[in-house]
Design a protein around this motif. Structure first.
Motif, mmCIF file in Angstrom:
data_model
loop_
_atom_site.group_PDB
_atom_site.id
_atom_site.type_symbol
_atom_site.label_atom_id
_atom_site.label_comp_id
_atom_site.label_asym_id
_atom_site.label_seq_id
_atom_site.Cartn_x
_atom_site.Cartn_y
_atom_site.Cartn_z
ATOM 1 N N LEU A 1 8.236 -15.026 29.061
ATOM 2 C CA LEU A 1 8.385 -16.306 29.766
ATOM 3 C C LEU A 1 7.069 -16.867 30.272
ATOM 4 O O LEU A 1 6.964 -18.067 30.502
ATOM 5 C CB LEU A 1 9.358 -16.131 30.946
ATOM 6 N N LEU B 1 8.059 -18.010 34.555
ATOM 7 C CA LEU B 1 8.757 -17.013 35.381
ATOM 8 C C LEU B 1 8.193 -16.997 36.795
ATOM 9 O O LEU B 1 8.945 -16.946 37.767
ATOM 10 C CB LEU B 1 8.629 -15.635 34.737
ATOM 11 N N HIS C 1 12.662 -23.726 34.951
ATOM 12 C CA HIS C 1 13.755 -23.064 34.224
ATOM 13 C C HIS C 1 13.982 -23.709 32.860
ATOM 14 O O HIS C 1 14.374 -23.023 31.901
ATOM 15 C CB HIS C 1 15.038 -23.098 35.051
ATOM 16 N N ASN D 1 11.576 -22.071 30.805
ATOM 17 C CA ASN D 1 12.029 -20.705 30.515
ATOM 18 C C ASN D 1 13.050 -20.675 29.386
ATOM 19 O O ASN D 1 13.045 -19.763 28.548
ATOM 20 C CB ASN D 1 12.612 -20.074 31.775
#
Length: 544
Positions: free
Chosen positions: A2, A6, A76, A79
């Motif tokens: 990631l 992250l 996110h 991600n």
């Protein structure tokens, strides 16, 4: 796998946990009421500082929540892209994607994705409708979007339980492997992964429990606090005075406190705050509210009172609640500035002075009230006159200093009768076909002269405005008329007068009025505290 996404998502998640925990504290009104009763006598200054800064604190935390919520969501989304692009075939259990190159939109359709997007939409909706422009024009949008805090809290507890992010479990076998590395003994080790345990409940446990208990307490108490409308009177400036019965025998209220009012005929969800103008006493078990008709809810209340009558409306009361204005009656010297209906927090203070003229506190009050029309001064003219006379009889005439300002420009013009001979008529000089001079009267002036219903000065005024302009409060209330000034206060002179009158004093300035006035007075207090020997602490109250 990631990368930086992250780190950003985990860091902002902790900030969001802190913000979601702190944003609830200013909303616990019953808890603040208990703190007031317990701490106001021990450390009143600190508690009233918290009350005055509670709204600012809530807004600061909410803005931080919106900003970091957006950053958390963007991280996110990155991600999800990295989960799809950097699929790890060696350890498939740590992958969110089922295969390499899976669409990130398919990964978004999960418990974590759906709850995260839902919370993002709720936070953005709350933030946009909380802006001053939207809140003033469409208050219902602001109110109903803020009721989404209940599903937001539920989604907040569910969101981290999906187990998207994994961590390696260190058991005895892996620890023995680390020890055997030093002795050159190689034992095959297969790492085990498990979902990262959610810590959100630890952050939310105490504040959410306090908030839920406070909410349940308020729900059960206010549903029993039904009141009767004893009297309704319409005051100048389209303001309604409601005289209400006490909801129960133990109902007590202090000067400066406010209550929340609900009318089920208008809305079963909306509760609107109003300062208690006249607090109940042992002999008179009633309290009075002044409601300025401005907005859809107050306009609906005015319409219901006219159509159905006060006896056919169901009114519930929640409160009373503490306010920073309660500190006025504890000051040796208090400076109070109000504009329009902002006078309501100070009316109960005037009543306290009238009932107890020889009390030591408050020692002296400087009250400045700015209104648009002179007739609005009748709201407190009788009360102020009685207070002035009572203080004179008690040999305390210097305890109350009043100043009133009327800002309407048409009222500021002196009233004088202009006769026909004094009237200026506009002429135009032209040459006719024969070369003679001709005077032609202007059409507007001709129309004015030929209209018998107009006054001699040519001004056509509506009846309701005529009553406001022709009203002179000095005729009925001489003690108020001599304290009346036209225009707006010259604030540099006013603050200079206070600095000269109270050198090396620390004064509290209480303000209730529009945003522009609050901003101006706040800056004046900072300037005076910096460049004079008089220190001024600015305290204001605003519900909108």
């Amino acid at each position: 796998m990631l990368g930086l996404g992250l780190c950003v998502s985990r860091g902002t998640a902790t900030v969001l946990n802190v913000c979601c925990a702190l944003v609830l504290l200013p909303l616990c009104k019953k808890l603040n009421q208990l703190l007031y009763r317990g701490l106001s006598k021990v450390c009143p200054g600190l508690f009233f500082f918290w009350l005055e800064k509670a709204k600012c604190f809530h807004m600061t935390v909410a803005i931080t929540l919106v900003i970091f919520g957006v950053i958390h969501s963007v991280s996110h989304f990155v991600n999800l892209w990295n989960f799809s692009r950097s699929y790890d075939e060696q350890w498939p259990e740590i992958n969110l994607a089922r295969y390499k190159g899976e669409s990130p939109f398919l990964l978004l359709i999960s418990v974590a994705g759906v709850t995260g997007v839902s919370m993002l939409l709720i936070v953005l909706g709350m933030g946009l409708t909380s802006t001053r422009i939207v809140r003033r024009k469409v208050y219902n949008a602001f109110w109903y979007t803020h009721q989404l805090y209940v599903p937001f809290m539920i989604l907040l507890m569910i969101h981290p339980l999906s187990g998207v992010l994994k961590e390696e479990i260190l058991d005895e076998k892996s620890l023995s492997q680390d020890r055997n590395v030093l002795t050159n003994i190689s034992i095959p080790n297969v790492p085990k992964f498990a979902a990262i345990q959610s810590m959100t409940w630890l952050w939310m446990a105490l504040p959410l429990t306090c908030f839920l208990l406070d909410m349940l307490w308020r729900i059960f108490s206010r549903n029993l606090a039904r009141v009767k409308i004893l009297n309704v009177s319409h005051m100048p400036g389209r303001t309604i005075s409601l005289s209400l019965s006490c909801p129960h025998a133990e109902f007590s209220c202090s000067a400066g406190q406010y209550v929340l009012v609900q009318c089920s005929e208008l809305s079963i969800m909306e509760w609107h705050p109003f300062t208690v103008v006249e607090i109940p006493t042992i002999s008179q078990r009633k309290f009075v509210l002044w409601i300025k008709v401005k907005g859809d809810w107050t306009e609906g209340l005015e319409k219901m009172l006219k159509e159905r009558g006060p006896n056919n409306l169901n009114v519930l009361i929640d409160g009373p609640f503490s306010s920073p204005m309660q500190g006025i009656i504890r000051n040796d010297i208090a400076i109070c500035i109000a504009a329009g209906v902002g006078i309501t927090p100070f009316v109960s203070v005037l009543r306290d002075i009238l009932m107890n003229p020889k009390n030591r506190l408050p020692g002296r009050i400087h009250l400045i009230w700015i209104v648009r029309h002179e007739r609005e001064l009748t709201w407190i003219a009788s009360l102020a006159t009685e207070a002035i006379l009572q203080l004179r009889n008690s040999n305390r005439p210097d305890r109350l200093h009043l100043e009133f300002y009327v800002t309407n420009s048409q009222e500021n013009e002196p009233k004088r009768n202009v006769n026909k001979e004094q009237k200026t008529i506009t002429h135009m000089v032209v040459l006719n076909e024969k070369g003679y001079l001709t005077h032609v009267i202007n059409d507007d002036e001709r129309r004015t002269l030929l209209t018998p219903n107009n006054k001699r000065n040519g001004c056509a005024i509506e009846d309701n405005m005529k009553n406001d302009f022709d009203f002179e409060i000095a005729k009925k209330y001489p003690l108020i008329g001599c304290r009346l000034r036209r225009g707006r206060p010259h604030w540099d002179r006013v603050f200079g007068y206070w600095a000269h009158l109270y050198p090396e004093h620390h004064l509290n300035l209480y303000c209730c009025g529009p945003k522009k006035l609050v901003k101006l007075l706040r800056s004046k207090c900072k300037y005076s505290s910096r460049f004079t020997k008089t220190k001024l602490t600015f305290i204001h109250e605003a519900f909108s």
